[in-house]
Design a protein around this motif. Structure first.
Motif, PDB file in Angstrom:
ATOM      1  N   GLY A  57      43.344  48.400  32.310  1.00 56.85           N
ATOM      2  CA  GLY A  57      43.415  48.013  33.647  1.00 56.85           C
ATOM      3  C   GLY A  57      44.734  47.440  34.028  1.00 56.85           C
ATOM      4  O   GLY A  57      45.399  47.730  34.903  1.00 56.85           O
ATOM      5  N   GLN A  61      45.383  43.986  42.159  1.00 59.36           N
ATOM      6  CA  GLN A  61      44.804  42.932  41.343  1.00 59.36           C
ATOM      7  C   GLN A  61      43.566  43.665  40.507  1.00 59.36           C
ATOM      8  O   GLN A  61      43.053  44.811  40.647  1.00 59.36           O
ATOM      9  N   LEU A  62      43.055  42.919  39.712  1.00 57.34           N
ATOM     10  CA  LEU A  62      41.873  43.426  38.992  1.00 57.34           C
ATOM     11  C   LEU A  62      40.812  42.939  39.301  1.00 57.34           C
ATOM     12  O   LEU A  62      40.505  41.583  38.979  1.00 57.34           O
ATOM     13  N   ALA A 111      47.665  48.905  36.429  1.00 55.60           N
ATOM     14  CA  ALA A 111      48.141  48.112  37.470  1.00 55.60           C
ATOM     15  C   ALA A 111      49.559  48.035  37.463  1.00 55.60           C
ATOM     16  O   ALA A 111      50.361  47.977  38.467  1.00 55.60           O
ATOM     17  N   ASN A 169      36.172  46.105  36.000  1.00 58.57           N
ATOM     18  CA  ASN A 169      36.685  47.469  35.908  1.00 58.57           C
ATOM     19  C   ASN A 169      37.063  47.908  37.176  1.00 58.57           C
ATOM     20  O   ASN A 169      37.484  49.281  37.131  1.00 58.57           O
ATOM     21  N   ASP A 170      37.743  47.319  38.237  1.00 56.46           N
ATOM     22  CA  ASP A 170      38.168  48.146  39.468  1.00 56.46           C
ATOM     23  C   ASP A 170      39.388  47.524  39.509  1.00 56.46           C
ATOM     24  O   ASP A 170      39.834  46.315  39.158  1.00 56.46           O
ATOM     25  N   LEU A 171      40.395  48.234  40.494  1.00 51.74           N
ATOM     26  CA  LEU A 171      41.688  47.818  40.963  1.00 51.74           C
ATOM     27  C   LEU A 171      41.649  47.802  42.374  1.00 51.74           C
ATOM     28  O   LEU A 171      40.900  48.598  43.116  1.00 51.74           O
ATOM     29  N   TRP A 182      37.166  41.954  38.232  1.00 56.04           N
ATOM     30  CA  TRP A 182      36.320  41.995  36.788  1.00 56.04           C
ATOM     31  C   TRP A 182      34.877  42.916  36.920  1.00 56.04           C
ATOM     32  O   TRP A 182      34.479  42.566  38.014  1.00 56.04           O
ATOM     33  N   ALA A 227      40.183  45.989  29.636  1.00 54.53           N
ATOM     34  CA  ALA A 227      41.286  44.997  30.372  1.00 54.53           C
ATOM     35  C   ALA A 227      42.771  45.469  30.031  1.00 54.53           C
ATOM     36  O   ALA A 227      43.391  45.668  30.796  1.00 54.53           O
ATOM     37  N   ARG A 260      46.474  38.646  37.194  1.00 50.09           N
ATOM     38  CA  ARG A 260      45.976  39.723  38.273  1.00 50.09           C
ATOM     39  C   ARG A 260      44.768  39.584  38.597  1.00 50.09           C
ATOM     40  O   ARG A 260      44.239  40.279  39.569  1.00 50.09           O
ATOM     41  N   TYR A 274      45.965  39.469  32.238  1.00 44.33           N
ATOM     42  CA  TYR A 274      44.883  39.731  32.837  1.00 44.33           C
ATOM     43  C   TYR A 274      44.562  38.806  33.991  1.00 44.33           C
ATOM     44  O   TYR A 274      44.325  38.935  35.257  1.00 44.33           O
TER      45      TYR A 274
END
Length: 241
Positions: free
Chosen positions: A78, A95-96, A82, A100-102, A98, A75, A192, A189
Motif C-alpha cells: 500500500g 491515504q491508506l 501511494a 487495504n484501500d487507497l 486500513w 502495508a 498515511r 504507514y
C-alpha cells in the motif's frame, strides 16, 4: 534487465495469472497488467468492478522474511502504491484505509489484494494485486478516479510506476530488522493512515457493527486499535462514523 511485465487488453484476473506464473517460478518483481478484467476480485472474495480505462496490476513478490512478518506485506504494498500515486497528485496526498484501500480526498481510488501461495519448489511467494481508477470509478462505492482529480496518467506509465513503488517498499520492508509484521513500515504507514484520531465504525465481515470509537493507531502486528481494543483484518473493516 528487469523481470517481465505482461500486458493484456482483457484478462479474467491479473492475480490468477500472476499466481500461475509464481507457481512456475518467475522471479521477484514479475508482473501482469491489464486494461480490463472479467473476473476481478477483492478482499473476502468480493467482486472487483474492472471496467476498461483503468489499470489492474499484479506483482509477484518473493520477500525473504520469517513467516511471522508476512501479514505486513499488504502495508508495504500500500505504501509503495501511494508513493507512485503521490507524484501525480501534488495537492491530494493519497491515504491508506486500513487494511487495504487507497483513498484520495476521502474517496476510494483503488484497492489492494495480497494472496500467498507456494511454487513448485514448495517456496512461499505472494502476489500483490492492485486496481487503480484512471478514467472511471464505481459510483455505488463512493469512489473517485484520477481523471476527476485532474491527474493525467497513461496505462503503461502508471503500471510501471506502481510496480516500481511496490517493489521499492517491499524490498525495504523485507530488509528491516524485527519479526513483527509492520516492523520497518509502521511509522510511514501511520503517516498515511486515514481517520487516525477520528471516530470510526468497525464492522464484521457480515456487516454487523462491532464497535464505534476513536481509531487510535495500527499496532505492530497490523491490528486496528479502536478505543483500546485490537481488531485484525480478518475480524473487521473500518468506515467513518
Amino acid at each position: 534487465m528487469p523481470p517481465a511485465l505482461e500486458v493484456w487488453e482483457t484478462i479474467g484476473s491479473t492475480n490468477d495469472r500472476a499466481l500461475k506464473l509464481g507457481r512456475e517460478g518467475v522471479p521477484h518483481g514479475s508482473a501482469v497488467a491489464a486494461r480490463r478484467q472479467t473476473a476481478g476480485r477483492g478482499r473476502r472474495g468480493h467482486v472487483w468492478e474492472s471496467p476498461e480505462g483503468n489499470v489492474y496490476l499484479s506483482v509477484v513478490l518473493r520477500p525473504r522474511v520469517v513467516p511471522s512478518r508476512l501479514p505486513g506485506l499488504a502495508a508495504a504494498c500500500g505504501l509503495g502504491a501511494a508513493d507512485a500515486l503521490e507524484a501525480l497528485l501534488a495537492s491530494n496526498a493519497p491515504q491508506l484505509k486500513w487494511p487495504n484501500d487507497l483513498l484520495v480526498a476521502g474517496r476510494k481510488l483503488g484497492g489492494i489484494l495480497v494472496e500467498v501461495a507456494r511454487d513448485g519448489n514448495d517456496e512461499a511467494f505472494a502476489v500483490c494485486g492492485i486496481g487503480i481508477n484512471i478514467e472511471s470509478a464505481p459510483r455505488d462505492m463512493g469512489a473517485i478516479s484520477l481523471t476527476e482529480l485532474g491527474a493525467t496518467a497513461s496505462f503503461s506509465a502508471l503500471a510501471g510506476a506502481l510496480r516500481a513503488g511496490i517493489l521499492s517498499r517491499v524490498d525495504a520492508w523485507a530488509s528491516a530488522t524485527g519479526e513483527r509484521p509492520l516492523d520497518g513500515v509502521r511509522e510511514a504507514y501511520l503517516e498515511r493512515l486515514a481517520w487516525r484520531g477520528e471516530e470510526v465504525v468497525a464492522s464484521s465481515p457480515t456487516g454487523r457493527e462491532l464497535a464505534r470509537g476513536t481509531l487510535d493507531t495500527i499496532d505492530p502486528w497490523g491490528r486496528a486499535i479502536v478505543d483500546g481494543t485490537p481488531y485484525s483484518a480478518e475480524q473487521a473493516s473500518l468506515r467513518p462514523a
